[in-house]
Design a protein around this motif. Structure first.
Motif, PDB file in Angstrom:
ATOM      1  N   VAL A   1      13.528  12.542  18.008  1.00 31.46           N
ATOM      2  CA  VAL A   1      13.626  13.556  19.056  1.00 31.46           C
ATOM      3  C   VAL A   1      13.324  12.989  20.446  1.00 31.46           C
ATOM      4  O   VAL A   1      14.088  13.193  21.391  1.00 31.46           O
ATOM      5  N   ILE A   2      12.196  12.304  20.595  1.00 38.19           N
ATOM      6  CA  ILE A   2      11.778  11.806  21.910  1.00 38.19           C
ATOM      7  C   ILE A   2      12.719  10.693  22.359  1.00 38.19           C
ATOM      8  O   ILE A   2      12.873   9.687  21.663  1.00 38.19           O
ATOM      9  N   PRO A   3      13.354  10.832  23.523  1.00 32.42           N
ATOM     10  CA  PRO A   3      14.385   9.873  23.918  1.00 32.42           C
ATOM     11  C   PRO A   3      13.867   8.483  24.282  1.00 32.42           C
ATOM     12  O   PRO A   3      14.545   7.486  24.045  1.00 32.42           O
TER      13      PRO A   3
ATOM     14  N   ARG B   1       0.574  25.010   8.936  1.00 32.11           N
ATOM     15  CA  ARG B   1       0.621  23.694   9.589  1.00 32.11           C
ATOM     16  C   ARG B   1       2.032  23.118   9.657  1.00 32.11           C
ATOM     17  O   ARG B   1       2.520  22.739  10.738  1.00 32.11           O
ATOM     18  N   GLU B   2       2.712  23.046   8.514  1.00 31.92           N
ATOM     19  CA  GLU B   2       4.035  22.420   8.491  1.00 31.92           C
ATOM     20  C   GLU B   2       5.035  23.202   9.330  1.00 31.92           C
ATOM     21  O   GLU B   2       5.860  22.612  10.033  1.00 31.92           O
TER      22      GLU B   2
ATOM     23  N   ARG C   1       7.104  21.839  12.569  1.00 29.41           N
ATOM     24  CA  ARG C   1       8.575  21.932  12.623  1.00 29.41           C
ATOM     25  C   ARG C   1       9.018  22.709  13.858  1.00 29.41           C
ATOM     26  O   ARG C   1       9.998  22.339  14.522  1.00 29.41           O
ATOM     27  N   ASP C   2       8.291  23.780  14.173  1.00 35.05           N
ATOM     28  CA  ASP C   2       8.641  24.577  15.347  1.00 35.05           C
ATOM     29  C   ASP C   2       8.491  23.758  16.627  1.00 35.05           C
ATOM     30  O   ASP C   2       9.326  23.844  17.539  1.00 35.05           O
ATOM     31  N   LYS C   3       7.426  22.970  16.698  1.00 33.85           N
ATOM     32  CA  LYS C   3       7.220  22.140  17.884  1.00 33.85           C
ATOM     33  C   LYS C   3       8.319  21.091  18.007  1.00 33.85           C
ATOM     34  O   LYS C   3       8.812  20.802  19.105  1.00 33.85           O
ATOM     35  N   SER C   4       8.721  20.507  16.886  1.00 34.68           N
ATOM     36  CA  SER C   4       9.805  19.526  16.901  1.00 34.68           C
ATOM     37  C   SER C   4      11.112  20.163  17.363  1.00 34.68           C
ATOM     38  O   SER C   4      11.858  19.583  18.164  1.00 34.68           O
TER      39      SER C   4
END
Length: 310
Positions: free
Chosen positions: A143-145, A286-287, A291-294
């Protein structure tokens, strides 16, 4: 250089290695993912399938076929570029690269995905120091470029150019770090920020939630589009100098981890992975939270990239 490498070998099938493998496969690069730990490759396969559903929703099966999995380091011989993504232990990395140095063709380029260990110290384990570089991906790697590309004292210009071209080819934004210094750029800045935040929490200036709220909804938003040096220009360097004159003496500047941080580690409160850190992380949420943050990060990156393209 449209297609700088033909085959990538990734050593380590954890979250970082799986993300790197999925990213390259989705862009048409053949990948061999290597991990000798029992069960690691089967767990990675599930993660990769989920990641490819994001990168290549119309061609998951095709991208998945580009990833071969193997338990032996000998499989790395196929890689034009070999990226190591194993745990942050210097001797472990040195031992792996010493073996790879004897197995892989002389023209293979080696890269270590360390977060801040000395590139020179790891490169000392191989004879091809000129073809050795650091490639610091950020979590989540898919995700992070940005990727920090870090030279050792002998890294050749050709190696830097080929590695950075391969990263651009798969959509990353590589930045060259010319000197091998602890933590490189991002972790030095991140740890300076975290050191002050933890100090504020220790002093009961505000709660953990409120400290994070300040950062997310002021600095965080601004930093997404304006770096700290550019912001000094926009605010006025004279203004920054005036504030620095009285603020710097009061900022946290200790050279060892804080007692609060040390106590968290001693108590086993290591964050999301143990269910307790500065926050409570119930297993049932937690999971999903991660996932939501990602997913939110993915949306933010897409928005920023579109803005830049426009």
């Amino acid at each position: 250089m449209d297609h700088p490498i033909q085959t990538l070998a990734v050593i380590g099938a954890g979250a970082m290695g799986s993300g790197i493998a999925a990213l390259y496969a989705a862009k048409g690069i053949d990948v061999v993912l290597i991990d000798p730990v029992p069960g690691a490759l089967s767990r990675a396969a599930e993660v990769i399938d989920r990641q490819l559903g994001v990168y290549a929703p119309d061609g998951v099966a095709e991208a998945r076929r580009r990833i071969r999995m193997d338990e032996g380091l000998e499989a790395a011989c196929a890689g034009d570029l070999v990226i190591e993504a194993i745990p942050e232990k210097l001797e472990l990395k040195r031992n792996v690269f010493a073996r790879l140095d004897t197995l892989c063709p002389a023209e293979s380029i080696f890269a270590t995905n360390t977060s801040g260990l000395s590139i020179n110290a790891i490169a000392d384990s191989v004879t091809r120091r000129d073809r050795f570089v650091g490639t610091h991906f950020f979590t989540p790697a898919d995700v992070i470029p940005l990727v920090e590309v870090v030279r050792n004292d002998d890294t050749s210009t050709d190696t830097v150019e080929r590695v950075m071209a391969s990263l651009r080819y798969v959509g990353k934004r590589p930045v060259l770090v010319n000197r091998d210094i602890p933590g490189f750029i991002a972790n030095r800045i991140q740890h300076a920020l975290a050191r002050e935040a933890i100090s504020l929490l220790e002093q009961s200036v505000a709660s953990a939630e409120d400290i994070d709220e300040v950062v997310k909804w002021s600095l965080g938003i601004r930093l997404a589009i304006t770096g700290p040096l550019e912001q000094r220009d926009m605010n006025g360097i004279d203004v920054h100098h005036a504030i620095a004159t009285y603020l710097y003496p009061d900022l946290e500047n200790r050279t060892t981890p804080s007692p609060l941080l040390a106590q968290k580690v001693a108590d086993g409160h290591l964050g999301a992975k143990t269910g307790q850190g500065f926050y409570s992380w119930p297993a049932e949420t937690r999971e999903q939270t991660l996932r939501d943050k990602s997913a939110t990060l993915t949306e933010l990156v897409a928005l920023l990239q579109k803005r830049r393209a426009d």
